[in-house]
Structures are given as C-alpha cells and as structure tokens.
Scaffold this motif. Structure first.
Motif, PDB file in Angstrom:
ATOM      1  N   GLN A 219      -8.390   6.777 -10.406  1.00 25.77           N
ATOM      2  CA  GLN A 219      -9.234   5.641  -9.830  1.00 25.77           C
ATOM      3  C   GLN A 219     -10.033   5.148 -11.082  1.00 25.77           C
ATOM      4  O   GLN A 219     -10.427   3.800 -10.995  1.00 25.77           O
ATOM      5  CB  GLN A 219     -10.006   6.203  -8.490  1.00 25.77           C
TER       6      GLN A 219
ATOM      7  N   PRO B 291      -9.139   1.168 -11.205  1.00 26.43           N
ATOM      8  CA  PRO B 291      -9.961   0.939 -10.116  1.00 26.43           C
ATOM      9  C   PRO B 291      -9.372  -0.372  -9.070  1.00 26.43           C
ATOM     10  O   PRO B 291      -9.637  -0.158  -7.982  1.00 26.43           O
ATOM     11  CB  PRO B 291     -11.444   0.583 -10.456  1.00 26.43           C
ATOM     12  N   GLN B 292      -8.532  -1.066  -9.672  1.00 24.61           N
ATOM     13  CA  GLN B 292      -7.925  -2.154  -9.095  1.00 24.61           C
ATOM     14  C   GLN B 292      -6.854  -1.691  -7.923  1.00 24.61           C
ATOM     15  O   GLN B 292      -6.499  -2.317  -7.247  1.00 24.61           O
ATOM     16  CB  GLN B 292      -7.575  -3.194  -9.952  1.00 24.61           C
ATOM     17  N   THR B 293      -6.270  -0.426  -8.481  1.00 24.43           N
ATOM     18  CA  THR B 293      -5.065   0.082  -7.882  1.00 24.43           C
ATOM     19  C   THR B 293      -5.430   1.098  -6.934  1.00 24.43           C
ATOM     20  O   THR B 293      -4.878   1.348  -5.849  1.00 24.43           O
ATOM     21  CB  THR B 293      -4.058   0.375  -8.953  1.00 24.43           C
TER      22      THR B 293
ATOM     23  N   THR C 139       1.165  -1.124   0.165  1.00 29.21           N
ATOM     24  CA  THR C 139       0.100   0.035   0.058  1.00 29.21           C
ATOM     25  C   THR C 139       1.100   1.279  -0.085  1.00 29.21           C
ATOM     26  O   THR C 139       1.817   1.405   0.889  1.00 29.21           O
ATOM     27  CB  THR C 139      -0.944   0.054   1.275  1.00 29.21           C
TER      28      THR C 139
ATOM     29  N   LEU D 220      -3.419   4.714  -1.822  1.00 28.47           N
ATOM     30  CA  LEU D 220      -4.500   5.357  -1.184  1.00 28.47           C
ATOM     31  C   LEU D 220      -3.894   6.764  -1.520  1.00 28.47           C
ATOM     32  O   LEU D 220      -3.173   7.280  -0.794  1.00 28.47           O
ATOM     33  CB  LEU D 220      -4.527   4.954   0.254  1.00 28.47           C
TER      34      LEU D 220
ATOM     35  N   GLU E 218      -6.766   2.207   6.651  1.00 24.95           N
ATOM     36  CA  GLU E 218      -7.443   1.751   5.349  1.00 24.95           C
ATOM     37  C   GLU E 218      -6.585   0.728   4.718  1.00 24.95           C
ATOM     38  O   GLU E 218      -6.906   0.302   3.752  1.00 24.95           O
ATOM     39  CB  GLU E 218      -8.147   2.853   4.560  1.00 24.95           C
TER      40      GLU E 218
ATOM     41  N   HIS F  34      -9.037  11.104  -8.752  1.00 30.76           N
ATOM     42  CA  HIS F  34     -10.294  10.320  -9.303  1.00 30.76           C
ATOM     43  C   HIS F  34     -10.297   9.805 -10.863  1.00 30.76           C
ATOM     44  O   HIS F  34     -10.402   8.827 -10.879  1.00 30.76           O
ATOM     45  CB  HIS F  34     -11.650  11.271  -9.058  1.00 30.76           C
TER      46      HIS F  34
ATOM     47  N   ILE G 197      -9.406   8.857  -1.267  1.00 33.28           N
ATOM     48  CA  ILE G 197     -10.155   9.162  -0.094  1.00 33.28           C
ATOM     49  C   ILE G 197     -10.054  10.733   0.106  1.00 33.28           C
ATOM     50  O   ILE G 197      -9.259  11.593   0.333  1.00 33.28           O
ATOM     51  CB  ILE G 197      -9.335   8.697   1.082  1.00 33.28           C
TER      52      ILE G 197
ATOM     53  N   GLU H  78      -1.717  -1.186  -3.980  1.00 34.95           N
ATOM     54  CA  GLU H  78      -2.810  -0.456  -3.736  1.00 34.95           C
ATOM     55  C   GLU H  78      -2.173   1.124  -3.373  1.00 34.95           C
ATOM     56  O   GLU H  78      -1.118   1.197  -2.633  1.00 34.95           O
ATOM     57  CB  GLU H  78      -3.374  -0.896  -2.361  1.00 34.95           C
TER      58      GLU H  78
ATOM     59  N   ILE I 228      -7.281   4.193  -5.067  1.00 38.15           N
ATOM     60  CA  ILE I 228      -8.285   4.461  -4.310  1.00 38.15           C
ATOM     61  C   ILE I 228      -8.258   5.909  -3.699  1.00 38.15           C
ATOM     62  O   ILE I 228      -7.271   6.156  -3.014  1.00 38.15           O
ATOM     63  CB  ILE I 228      -8.532   3.673  -3.180  1.00 38.15           C
TER      64      ILE I 228
END
Length: 204
Positions: free
Chosen positions: A57, A61-63, A6, A39, A84, A54, A67, A37, A65
């Motif tokens: 994302q 979308p698999q990688t 992450t 974030l 998270e 965004h 927030i 991942e 995210i």
C-alpha cells in the motif's frame, strides 16, 4: 481514475505466500495498474501478513488498500470486500494463490472492452514447485460473448474462474454466509442465478 477491477484477497496468517500473491498483481502498464483496486482484507492475522500488505500500500497507494479487521473467518472478508469495492468488476483471489502477471495484464485490457454480468476464464492449479496438477479449460476460445444458457453445459466451475460485475452483487444484496466452510460454493452458485450475460476471456 475509475477502477475496472477490484481484487479481494482474504488473508489470515499468510505471510509465507502473500508477497508472491501481491507481486503477481503488479502489471507493467501504469494506466492499467491505476485502474486496478486490490483490497487485502487482513482477518485478525497474528503473523506479518498485515505488515507485508501495508508495504504494498505504501509503494502503490493508487492500487493496494489494506483493511485490518477482527477475525471473522473467510466469509466476513468477502463481505467486507464487496462492501468496499469500487471496481466495475470484482474477483476473489486467495492469499496463497497468484496470477500469471502477463496474462493478468492482458485480462485487464480485455475487461475494458466488456460489459457482462459474469466473465469466465481458464485457470490452473499449480504446486509451490511449479507442478501443474489441474488445468481448467472451458473450451470457448473463439467466443467473446456467451448466452447465460451456457451454464447448462458446464459441469464444473470454480471460484477461480469467475469475475462478477460488482453492481450485480450489490443489486441482489449478496452476502456471504460467515463462519462456514465451502464459501467458494456460495460465491459460484448464489449470484449465478441472477446472471443475464456472460463473456469468456482466454487469458488467465
């Protein structure tokens, strides 16, 4: 697919740099990309940072995210990311920094073979024009695994060189102090006293 790493990216008004940062994380191997991942923690930014994040994302979308949160300063972004994160390992990347994508892909491959509380890498400080102003090389090129006592011989270690096992941070209840400067010093020092195993990867 289980996430191996992450990457938490605290972001406040970084529209000038964010695209370069996020693009550097898009490795060519799709299997590795799916095991990553990212974030992107938008800290109440008032510019296009959220829009840019965004867009990644949507494409990956698999990688990626995103927030979106109210402004709480850098430490609050780190805390949200740690809370998270689902990757086996976790690393902080500032939104105005970036990785060498080829080296980063090799690093992800290496992570799949490791099982340590902390992983050290070399890093460089590079200006926008490409000028290298610092090379941090820790000198363990021929070693795959290091005892924790290695830290007694390291004079300087910075956030950029560190990847922690996520479970270590969860187990010790790590929480970044919010609303302070020098948050990277906390990230380096506080979890490190709990580290029992160390690996070095000469990729980054």
């Amino acid at each position: 697919m289980a996430k191996i790493l992450t990457v938490v990216i605290p972001t406040y008004n970084m529209e000038k740099y964010l695209d370069r940062c996020l693009t550097s994380l898009i490795v060519t191997n799709n299997d590795l990309l799916e095991r990553l991942e990212v974030l992107v923690v938008i800290d109440g930014a008032k510019d296009r940072s959220s829009e840019i994040a965004h867009s990644y994302q949507i494409r990956y979308p698999q990688t990626f995210i995103v927030i979106d949160k109210e402004n709480g300063n850098y430490g609050s972004c780190v805390n949200r990311g740690v809370a998270e994160a689902t990757g086996k390992y976790i690393k902080i990347l500032d939104a105005d920094d970036w990785f060498d994508t080829v080296a980063f892909e090799s690093y992800l491959r290496k992570l799949e073979t490791l099982d340590a509380d902390v992983i050290l890498t070399n890093y460089q400080r590079v200006l926008d024009d490409g000028t290298i102003v610092k090379k941090a090389i820790y000198g363990y090129k021929d070693l795959d695994s290091l005892p924790s006592t290695v830290f007694s011989s390291i004079i300087e270690i910075e956030m950029h060189a560190i990847t922690y096992r996520t479970k270590l941070l969860v187990d010790i209840g790590y929480r970044q102090t919010e609303g302070i400067s020098y948050t990277d010093t906390e990230w380096v020092m506080l979890p490190m006293v709990h580290v029992k195993s160390v690996s070095f990867v000469d990729e980054m």
